[in-house]
Design a protein around this motif. Structure first.
Motif, short mmCIF file in Angstrom:
data_model
loop_
_atom_site.label_atom_id
_atom_site.label_comp_id
_atom_site.label_asym_id
_atom_site.label_seq_id
_atom_site.Cartn_x
_atom_site.Cartn_y
_atom_site.Cartn_z
N PRO A 27 44.69 43.89 28.53
CA PRO A 27 45.06 42.48 28.43
C PRO A 27 43.82 41.65 28.08
N TRP A 28 44.05 40.50 27.50
CA TRP A 28 42.96 39.65 27.04
C TRP A 28 41.91 39.44 28.12
N LYS A 29 42.32 39.17 29.36
CA LYS A 29 41.39 38.86 30.45
C LYS A 29 40.49 40.05 30.79
N GLU A 30 40.93 41.27 30.53
CA GLU A 30 40.13 42.45 30.86
C GLU A 30 39.16 42.85 29.74
N LYS A 31 39.37 42.33 28.56
CA LYS A 31 38.51 42.69 27.43
C LYS A 31 37.04 42.33 27.70
N LYS A 32 36.81 41.14 28.27
CA LYS A 32 35.43 40.73 28.56
C LYS A 32 34.79 41.68 29.58
N GLU A 33 35.56 42.13 30.57
CA GLU A 33 35.04 43.08 31.56
C GLU A 33 34.61 44.39 30.88
N SER A 85 31.79 43.11 21.29
CA SER A 85 33.20 42.85 21.03
C SER A 85 33.52 42.92 19.53
#
Length: 97
Positions: A27-33, A85
């Motif tokens: 999910p989008w929110k986990e991509k940064k992690e 990224s």
């Protein structure tokens, strides 16, 4: 390009390749992690990996710049995250095609 064959860049591309499916499916929110974990993985290598760019002060059209031997300086974490990224997305595009 000399920097493309540098051992650190080869390791970087290998790490990116190993995480691309996870990144793509996250999910989008986990991509940064995922991006941050890749940065930390590289920084915890022995010797520690770094994210570098050519020193803008040493840029110019001279033989060292052409050969990729100019001075390199570390980038901040935001630029490193942008690079990671971007490479994750680029790798996904290559596999889709």
């Amino acid at each position: 390009n000399i920097s493309a064959t540098h051992e650190g860049n080869i390791q970087f591309r290998s790490i990116v390749e190993s995480r691309k499916r996870e990144y793509h499916e996250a999910p989008w929110k986990e991509k940064k992690e995922i991006v941050i974990s890749i940065i930390r993985q590289i920084q915890s290598m022995d010797p520690p990996g770094r994210f570098l760019q050519r020193d803008p002060k040493s840029e110019g059209v001279d033989i060292k710049a052409v050969l990729g031997e100019g001075r390199w300086v570390p980038v901040d974490e935001e630029k490193a995250a942008s690079k990671v990224s971007h490479c994750l997305r680029e790798r996904m595009k290559e596999k889709k095609g």
